[in-house]
Write a protein that holds these residues in place. Structure first.
Motif, PDB file in Angstrom:
ATOM      1  N   ILE A 179       6.443   9.181   5.265  1.00 18.49           N
ATOM      2  CA  ILE A 179       5.007   9.890   4.664  1.00 18.49           C
ATOM      3  C   ILE A 179       4.669  10.952   5.755  1.00 18.49           C
ATOM      4  O   ILE A 179       4.224  12.066   5.388  1.00 18.49           O
ATOM      5  CB  ILE A 179       3.958   8.629   5.050  1.00 18.49           C
ATOM      6  CG1 ILE A 179       4.269   7.819   3.729  1.00 18.49           C
ATOM      7  CG2 ILE A 179       2.565   9.274   4.902  1.00 18.49           C
ATOM      8  CD1 ILE A 179       3.726   6.580   4.043  1.00 18.49           C
ATOM      9  N   THR A 180       4.872  10.709   6.982  1.00 20.72           N
ATOM     10  CA  THR A 180       4.606  11.951   7.973  1.00 20.72           C
ATOM     11  C   THR A 180       5.408  13.268   7.573  1.00 20.72           C
ATOM     12  O   THR A 180       4.878  14.474   7.572  1.00 20.72           O
ATOM     13  CB  THR A 180       5.002  11.459   9.390  1.00 20.72           C
ATOM     14  OG1 THR A 180       4.362  10.166   9.464  1.00 20.72           O
ATOM     15  CG2 THR A 180       4.428  12.492  10.354  1.00 20.72           C
ATOM     16  N   ALA A 181       6.491  12.991   7.344  1.00 13.83           N
ATOM     17  CA  ALA A 181       7.439  14.239   6.976  1.00 13.83           C
ATOM     18  C   ALA A 181       6.729  14.837   5.754  1.00 13.83           C
ATOM     19  O   ALA A 181       6.658  16.064   5.758  1.00 13.83           O
ATOM     20  CB  ALA A 181       8.824  13.725   6.594  1.00 13.83           C
TER      21      ALA A 181
ATOM     22  N   SER B 296       0.365   9.360  -3.598  1.00 11.76           N
ATOM     23  CA  SER B 296       0.372  10.628  -2.664  1.00 11.76           C
ATOM     24  C   SER B 296       0.124  11.889  -3.217  1.00 11.76           C
ATOM     25  O   SER B 296       0.372  13.003  -2.678  1.00 11.76           O
ATOM     26  CB  SER B 296       1.785  10.511  -2.028  1.00 11.76           C
ATOM     27  OG  SER B 296       2.473  11.036  -2.982  1.00 11.76           O
ATOM     28  N   THR B 297      -0.424  12.147  -4.420  1.00  6.25           N
ATOM     29  CA  THR B 297      -0.898  13.251  -5.197  1.00  6.25           C
ATOM     30  C   THR B 297      -2.264  13.665  -4.880  1.00  6.25           C
ATOM     31  O   THR B 297      -2.611  14.755  -4.988  1.00  6.25           O
ATOM     32  CB  THR B 297      -0.534  13.549  -6.304  1.00  6.25           C
ATOM     33  OG1 THR B 297      -1.075  12.464  -7.124  1.00  6.25           O
ATOM     34  CG2 THR B 297       0.981  13.444  -6.836  1.00  6.25           C
ATOM     35  N   SER B 298      -3.217  12.633  -4.569  1.00  6.64           N
ATOM     36  CA  SER B 298      -4.428  13.007  -4.459  1.00  6.64           C
ATOM     37  C   SER B 298      -4.925  12.669  -2.773  1.00  6.64           C
ATOM     38  O   SER B 298      -4.084  12.135  -2.128  1.00  6.64           O
ATOM     39  CB  SER B 298      -5.215  11.965  -5.034  1.00  6.64           C
ATOM     40  OG  SER B 298      -5.177  10.545  -4.585  1.00  6.64           O
ATOM     41  N   ASN B 299      -5.808  13.534  -2.383  1.00  6.71           N
ATOM     42  CA  ASN B 299      -6.438  13.275  -1.181  1.00  6.71           C
ATOM     43  C   ASN B 299      -6.826  11.950  -0.698  1.00  6.71           C
ATOM     44  O   ASN B 299      -6.329  11.655   0.209  1.00  6.71           O
ATOM     45  CB  ASN B 299      -7.718  14.354  -0.916  1.00  6.71           C
ATOM     46  CG  ASN B 299      -7.496  15.610  -0.487  1.00  6.71           C
ATOM     47  OD1 ASN B 299      -6.415  15.949   0.076  1.00  6.71           O
ATOM     48  ND2 ASN B 299      -8.485  16.530  -0.671  1.00  6.71           N
TER      49      ASN B 299
ATOM     50  N   ILE C 187       0.874  -1.207  -0.099  1.00  3.63           N
ATOM     51  CA  ILE C 187       0.119   0.131   0.099  1.00  3.63           C
ATOM     52  C   ILE C 187       0.656   1.332   0.118  1.00  3.63           C
ATOM     53  O   ILE C 187       0.596   2.346  -0.762  1.00  3.63           O
ATOM     54  CB  ILE C 187      -0.861  -0.204   1.129  1.00  3.63           C
ATOM     55  CG1 ILE C 187      -1.848  -1.133   1.157  1.00  3.63           C
ATOM     56  CG2 ILE C 187      -1.606   1.399   1.243  1.00  3.63           C
ATOM     57  CD1 ILE C 187      -2.879  -1.482   2.472  1.00  3.63           C
ATOM     58  N   LEU C 188       1.978   1.382   0.774  1.00  7.40           N
ATOM     59  CA  LEU C 188       2.789   2.426   1.123  1.00  7.40           C
ATOM     60  C   LEU C 188       3.578   2.636  -0.538  1.00  7.40           C
ATOM     61  O   LEU C 188       3.605   3.574  -0.968  1.00  7.40           O
ATOM     62  CB  LEU C 188       3.972   2.036   1.853  1.00  7.40           C
ATOM     63  CG  LEU C 188       3.442   2.116   3.467  1.00  7.40           C
ATOM     64  CD1 LEU C 188       4.605   1.768   4.389  1.00  7.40           C
ATOM     65  CD2 LEU C 188       2.747   3.120   3.926  1.00  7.40           C
TER      66      LEU C 188
END
Lengths: 143, 922
Positions: free
Chosen positions: B329-331, B297-300, B291-292
C-alpha cells in the motif's frame, strides 16, 4: 484532542467562519488566521492539501472562492480530515441547497450549528447527514 | 431603477420572518463580503461596533432583534475585534424560551467566552435547568454548551444530571451526554474515572452514533492508560468487523464506503490496544486483513482507511504477511501522482522502516522525488523521514540536505526544529571531528541565536579535546583548521552572537597556538568582533577573556605585548561598564598583565582548557611555613570541631563562624563534619592571638594558593567546561580505552572509529566493513544520475562510490542492512494464525452483547436512511457530473435566496464580489 480549529476563509483572506476547540485570544486567532491563510493561498492546485504551521497541521480544501481549513494535531489522519471537509460541505449543501459563500455569511449560526453537530471536543462525532440535520430542521420548524 | 430598489428593500423587510434577519443585517454582511481590502473591512467593523454599542443598550430591544445584534457581535469578534461589551446580552439570551434563540445564545456564549470567564457562573444555572427540560432539543443545546463552558470546578454542578442523561430515550441526547463526559475526562480525568463501566455500556448502545461518540472518549482514555481497557479488544474488533462488512445503516456511508470515520477511529484505538500485546494483536489480524482487502484504493476515503490500517499494523505486534500488504500500500501511495497520497506514503514509510528498515530501499527514487519537489510540505515531510532513517553511512548527505533546507526558509519555528535535528544527527553520527565542526559552523551561521547555548559549549569542548589526548598532532591540526575556518567566517557580515562567542573563545585559546598568526593580528580580529555588536555584553566578556589569554601566552613565551589602540580603548571603556562581570574581567586582565612570566605560565598555561584543575586540599605547599611558625613557638592549628570542644573558645569560635562563614564555605577543603588533617597546623602566636585574624590569614593564604591555578577558570567562566565525569558525546568515549590510535584525524579508519564509537550500537558491524571515507564527489552532469547517486548515498551505499551501479548498490545495501539492526528490533514474526480461528473468535465473543445492537437498529433506521440515500445519491450524481445541476433539494429556499440577493442590491453580475454567489460545488 484531534481537531483544533475549523476555519472558513475566502480567497481574499477574509474569515467567514471560525471555530476553535482550544483557548486562544482574539489577537492570537487573528495572527494565526493571517499566517495560515497566507500560506494556503500561496499554494497551487497540484501541491498537497496539507500545510504545517507551528504545531498544527492544516488540512485545507477549496470550494469556489471559499477555503475550508481544519487545524489538527500530529496524530490525525490528514486524508480522512480532507474527506471530512467534503462531508461538511455536502451536509451544508443539503441544508442550504447548493450552498454558496453568502449562505454561510447570512446564516452563520446555522453553519455553526451544523459544525456543532459534527465536531465536539475536537472529535468527529457525526457524519450521518440525517442525524446532523434532523435536530436543526426541527428547530427551524419551531421558530 | 430607483423605484425598483425601494420595492426590493420593502420586499427584503417583508422576508425578515423567513430569514430571521433584517435588511440591515444583510446589508452589513454584504458590505463585509464585498470589502476589497482589510482596511475597508476594518472600517466597516469599527462603525458596526459603535452602532451596536449604542443600540444593544436600548431598553426593550425585541428578542429577535437582539439575536441579530448578537450574531453581529459574533461577526465583530470573528473579524478580530473585541465585542466584550455585548457578552452579557448573549448570556441573557440563553434564558430565552424559544429554542432557536436559546441555542443561538449558547452558540454566541461558547464563541465569546472561554471556560474560565467570569460570566460562566451566570450560565451554570440555566444549563442545569435546561438539562432537565422535557424538550430533548433544549437538553441537547445545553449539553453542547456544557462541552464548551464547564471547567474543572463547575463539573460537579452538572455531572449527576449528565450521568442520568446517558440513559435518555433519545439517542441524540445520549450521544451528547457521552461527549460531555468525554469533555470532563479531558479537563479532569478523575471526575469521571468511576464512569468507565457506563462508557462501556454505551459502547453497546443500540444506536451507532452513540457508539461512535463513545469511541472518541475511549480513545482519549486509552491514550492515558491502556490497561483497564484491554478486555475491550474483542468487542471493538467485532464492531469494526460489522462496519467493514457494511452492516451499519446506509446513512453512515460516505461515498459508498461504510462508516469510514468510525473505522478510522476504531483502527486508532486498536493500534493503542495492540501495542506490544501479542494476544490482543492476534485478535485483530483477521479484521485488518479484511480492511486491506475491501478498502477502495481509488477514492480518498478508501486510502485514508488504508493509511490508518498501515499505522495500526506498524504499531501492533507484527504480522509479516500483513506488513507485506502494508508495504505494498505504501508503495502504491508513493507511486501515485497525487501529492496528497505521496505525503501519506512518506509518512507510512517512516512508520514501516521502524520495523523493516530495508523496505526504504525499494522507494529510493520516489523519496528523492519528494525531497526535490517544490512543494514545501512534501519536502519537509521527506526530511522527517530522512531524519528517521539517518545512519552513520548517510549522515553527511542527509545533514547537507537539511542544512540546505534551513538556509532557504525564513520560518523561525522550523529553523529551530530542523537545526536541532541537524545538531542531534551530527553529534550522534559525525564521521569526523572536522566535519562536525564544519557542520556546526554552518548551523550557527544560518540558525544563529536559535541554537541553544549548550551546543556552543559542546562545540568548544570538541575543539579543545580534539580527537583524543593521545594524538597531539591531530588535535593541533584540528584546532588550527578551526582557527583558519573562523578567521574566514569572520569576513562575513552579521554573524549571530553565539557563533561569535565560539569564535572568540577559539581564537583566544588557539589563535596563536600554531604560530601562523601574530598576537596583534588575533587581538585585532577580536576587537573587530566586538565592534560588530556594540551592545552585546556577553560577547564582550568572551572577547576580554580571549585577549587576556593571548597576552598571557605571549608574555609567558617571553614576548612583549603592545596592545593596539582599538584594544586599549575597548579595555578602557569596560572599566566603567555597567556590567560588574565585565568590570571584573578587565581588572583581572590588568592584574594578569602585571604578573611575571613564570606566574603567568602557571596560571594561564597554553592549551590547558581540558586539564583538570587540581586543588591541593591539604595545602601541602604551606608545610614549611607552618613548621617554621611552630618552631618559633606558635600554637598548633586546631580544627573547628576541636575548638568547639574547648569551653574557653566556644563563644569566640561561634562568633568567628558567624563572621566568616560565607567566606569559609567557598573553600574546597572545608568539610564541616570532617576534621582537618593534622598536617595543617598553625600556631597563632605569630599573629595576634585571636582566631579571627588567624582565619583571615588562612583565607588569604588560600586565595593565593588557588589563584595560581584558578584565574583561568574565572577568566572565561561562561565558557568553562566541566570535564570531570562527563562522557564525550562524540569523539572517542573517555571511558572506553582504544587499543589503537591512528595518527591522522581525517585518516579513514579514525573517522570511522570516531563515528562508530559515537554510534555505539553499530560499532562492531561498521568497524569490520568500514570502507574508506572519501570526499564528496563532484556534482554530476545529468539530473537522473545525480538522483541515483543521491539515492545511493541515502539508502545504504557509500558517498564515495561515484559509480553506484545497481549491482554494487545491492551489495552495499546488503552490508548496510546489518547496520540498522537495532537493539529494539521487532520480535520474531509470529506465524499468521489460520483465518478460521479468528472467525470463530469474533463470532463467539463473550463480551459483546448477545443481540447485535447494530442489526437491531438497522431496522429502526431503515426508513429514515432510505429517504436520506435518495438525496445523497442525487448530490453524488451532481458531484460526479462535475457541474452545477438544478437547484438543490429545496428550490424554494434557493429562489428566496436569489430574491433577497436582488433586493439588497447584490447580483452576481453587478456585485463587486460575484464569488459570494458561486455555489461551493460550482
Amino acid at each position: 484532542m484531534a481537531i483544533r480549529f475549523v476555519l472558513l476563509v475566502n480567497k481574499q483572506g477574509q474569515t467567514r467562519l471560525a471555530q476553535y476547540y482550544e483557548q486562544l485570544t482574539i489577537d492570537e486567532r487573528r495572527a494565526l488566521e493571517g499566517e495560515i491563510v497566507r500560506k494556503c493561498l500561496a499554494r497551487t492546485e497540484n501541491q498537497c492539501s496539507f500545510v504545517e504551521h507551528r504545531n498544527y497541521k492544516v488540512v485545507y480544501r477549496r470550494y469556489a472562492s471559499l477555503f475550508f481549513l481544519i487545524g489538527v494535531d500530529s496524530e490525525e489522519n490528514e486524508l480522512a480530515i480532507l474527506e471530512f471537509i467534503h462531508c461538511v460541505v455536502e451536509t451544508m449543501d443539503r441544508y442550504f441547497g447548493n450552498v454558496c459563500e453568502l449562505d454561510i455569511m447570512y446564516h452563520l449560526e446555522k453553519a455553526h450549528f451544523i459544525l456543532e453537530e459534527m465536531v465536539m471536543n475536537g472529535c468527529i462525532v457525526e457524519t450521518n447527514k440525517s442525524n446532523i440535520l434532523g435536530p436543526i430542521q426541527l428547530m427551524d420548524k419551531s421558530f | 431603477m430607483e423605484q425598483l430598489k425601494t420595492i426590493g428593500r420593502e420586499l427584503a423587510m417583508g422576508s425578515q420572518g423567513v430569514w430571521g434577519s433584517s435588511k440591515e443585517f444583510l446589508e452589513l454582511v454584504k458590505t463585509i463580503g464585498e470589502a476589497k481590502s482589510k482596511a475597508e473591512e476594518e472600517r466597516i467593523v469599527l462603525a458596526e461596533i459603535e452602532s451596536l454599542k449604542r443600540r444593544i443598550q436600548e431598553p426593550d430591544v425585541p428578542r429577535k432583534k437582539m439575536k441579530e445584534y448578537i450574531m453581529r457581535l459574533v461577526y465583530v469578534e470573528m473579524l478580530g475585534h473585541d465585542a466584550s461589551f455585548g457578552y452579557i446580552h448573549a448570556v441573557k439570551m440563553t434564558h430565552d424560551d424559544n429554542l432557536l434563540l436559546k441555542r443561538s445564545g449558547y452558540l454566541a456564549v461558547t464563541l465569546f467566552l472561554n471556560e474560565d470567564h467570569d460570566l460562566i457562573i451566570l450560565i451554570i444555572n440555566t444549563i442545569q435547568k435546561d438539562l432537565k427540560s422535557d424538550n430533548y432539543l433544549v437538553c441537547c443545546a445545553a449539553l453542547t454548551a456544557v462541552c464548551r463552558l464547564i471547567n474543572e470546578e463547575t463539573i460537579p454542578a452538572v455531572l449527576p444530571q449528565i450521568v442520568e442523561l446517558l440513559n435518555h430515550q433519545k439517542e441524540l441526547v445520549r450521544k451528547k451526554a457521552v461527549m460531555a463526559l468525554h469533555r470532563f475526562f479531558q479537563r479532569s480525568p478523575s471526575t469521571v474515572s468511576h464512569l468507565f463501566p457506563a462508557f462501556q455500556e454505551r459502547l453497546c448502545d443500540r444506536d451507532p452514533s452513540v457508539m461512535s461518540a463513545v469511541l472518541c472518549a475511549l480513545y482519549d482514555m486509552i491514550l492515558v492508560n491502556v490497561k483497564p481497557f484491554k478486555h475491550l479488544v474483542a468487542s471493538l474488533v467485532s464492531i469494526l468487523k460489522q462496519a467493514v462488512e457494511h452492516r451499519l445503516p446506509k446513512s453512515y456511508d460516505y461515498h459508498r464506503t461504510p462508516a469510514p470515520f468510525v473505522q478510522i477511529k476504531l483502527l486508532k484505538i486498536l493500534a493503542l490496544l495492540g501495542t506490544g500485546d501479542k494476544a490482543a494483536s492476534e485478535n485483530m489480524f483477521n479484521v485488518l486483513g479484511d480492511i486491506l482487502k475491501r478498502s477502495d484504493s481509488t477514492s480518498n476515503i478508501g486510502n485514508a482507511i488504508l493509511y490508518e490500517c498501515v499505522r495500526t499494523l506498524t504499531s501492533i505486534y507484527t504480522n509479516p504477511r500483513l506488513l507485506q500488504n502494508a508495504a505494498e500500500i505504501t508503495a502504491k501511495f508513493l507511486k501515485s501522482d497525487s501529492h496528497n497520497l505521496k505525503y501519506m506514503g512518506i509518512d507510512a514509510l517512516g512508520r514501516l522502516i521502524k520495523i523493516t528498515p530495508e523496505c526504504a530501499e525499494n522507494h529510493q527514487l520516489a523519496v528523492i522525488d519528494c525531497l526535490e519537489d517544490p512543494d514545501d510540505t512534501l519536502k519537509r515531510k521527506t526530511l522527517d523521514l530522512l531524519y528517521k532513517m539517518t545512519k552513520a553511512n548517510n549522515v553527511e548527505v542527509i545533514v547537507e540536505r537539511m542544512v540546505e533546507y534551513i538556509r532557504n526558509i525564513s520560518d523561525n519555528h522550523y529553523k529551530t526544529e530542523i537545526s536541532s535535528r541537524v545538531i542531534e544527527l551530527a553529534e550522534r553520527y559525525a564521521p569526523s571531528n572536522q566535519w562536525f565542526i564544519q557542520t556546526m559552523n554552518q548551523v550557527f551561521e544560518i540558525a544563529g541565536d536559535l541554537v541553544p547555548q549548550k551546543v556552543a559549549h559542546d562545540l568548544m569542548r570538541l575543539i579543545a579535546e580534539g580527537a583524543g589526548e593521545e594524538d597531539e598532532d591531530a588535535d593541533s591540526h584540528l584546532r588550527s583548521s578551526a582557527v583558519q575556518a573562523y578567521l574566514q567566517i569572520l569576513k562575513e557580515p552579521k554573524l549571530p552572537s553565539i557563533l561569535l562567542q565560539v569564535i572568540s573563545w577559539v581564537l583566544g585559546e588557539y589563535g596563536i597556538a600554531d604560530g601562523s598568526h601574530s598576537a596583534e593580528f588575533i587581538i585585532g580580529k577580536l576587537c573587530d568582533i566586538v565592534a560588530t555588536r556594540p551592545g552585546d555584553d556577553k560577547l564582550k566578556g568572551y572577547v576580554v577573556s580571549a585577549i587576556t589569554k593571548i597576552c598571557a601566552f605571549e608574555k609567558a613565551a617571553g614576548q612583549t605585548v603592545d596592545l593596539i589602540p582599538e584594544c586599549v580603548s575597548f579595555i578602557e571603556e569596560l572599566y566603567a561598564s555597567h556590567s560588574t562581570d565585565l568590570q571584573q574581567r578587565v581588572y583581572e586582565f590588568h592584574a594578569v598583565l602585571k604578573l611575571d612570566r613564570d606566574t603567568l605560565a602557571s596560571i594561564l598555561p597554553m592549551d590547558a582548557s581540558c586539564e583538570d584543575i587540581e586543588v591541593d586540599k591539604d595545602l601541602s605547599f604551606l608545610n614549611s611555613f607552618v613548621e617554621s611558625a611552630l618552631a618559633n613557638g606558635s600554637r598548633p592549628y586546631l580544627s573547628d570541631n576541636e575548638r568547639r570542644g574547648m569551653g574557653a573558645m566556644t563563644t569566640l569560635a561561634s562568633n568567628n563562624d558567624a563572621g566568616t562563614s560565607s567566606l569559609l564555605r567557598f573553600q574546597p577543603y572545608e568539610k564541616p563534619s570532617i576534621p582537618e588533617p593534622a598536617a595543617a597546623l598553625v600556631t597563632a602566636s605569630h599573629y595576634s592571638q585571636d582566631a579571627i585574624d588567624q582565619h583571615d590569614i588562612y583565607s588569604s593564604a588560600i586565595t593565593v594558593s588557588t589563584s595560581s591555578k584558578a584565574p583561568e577558570s574565572s577568566s572565561n567562566d561562561g565558557t568553562r567546561l566541566k570535564l570531570e565525569g562527563v562522557q564525550k558525546k562524540w569523539g572517542r568515549p573517555t571511558y572506553t580505552p582504544e587499543a589503537q590510535v591512528p595518527k591522522n584525524p581525517i585518516n579513514i579508519s579514525d573517522s570511522v572509529k570516531v563515528s562508530s564509537s559515537a554510534a555505539g550500537k553499530e560499532a562492531s558491524s561498521r568497524n569490520s566493513s568500514a570502507p574508506p571515507y572519501t570526499e564528496r564527489k563532484q556534482p554530476p552532469q545529468e539530473i537522473s544520475a545525480e538522483k541515483k547517486k543521491l539515492a545511493a548515498s541515502l539508502f545504504g551505499s557509500k558517498a564515495g562510490d561515484t559509480k553506484a551501479k545497481p549491482a554494487a548498490k545491492l551489495q552495499q545495501n546488503g552490508t548496510s542492512k546489518k547496520a540498522p539492526a537495532k537493539p529494539t528490533s521487532p520480535p520474531p514474526p509470529a506465524p499468521a494464525p489460520p483465518p478460521a480461528d479468528l472467525l470463530d473468535l469474533s463470532d463467539s465473543l463473550p463480551q459483546t452483547p448477545s443481540v447485535d445492537p447494530v442489526d437491531q437498529l438497522a431496522d429502526l433506521i431503515s426508513v429514515d436512511s432510505s429517504a436520506a440515500t435518495s438525496t445523497t445519491s442525487l448530490v453524488e450524481q451532481v458531484f460526479d457530473a462535475g457541474k452545477v445541476a438544478t437547484k438543490g433539494p429545496s428550490p424554494q429556499a434557493s429562489l428566496q435566496k436569489d430574491a433577497v440577493s436582488r433586493q439588497v442590491g447584490v447580483t452576481p453580475s453587478g456585485g463587486t464580489n460575484p464569488d459570494l454567489f458561486k455555489d461551493l460545488f460550482g
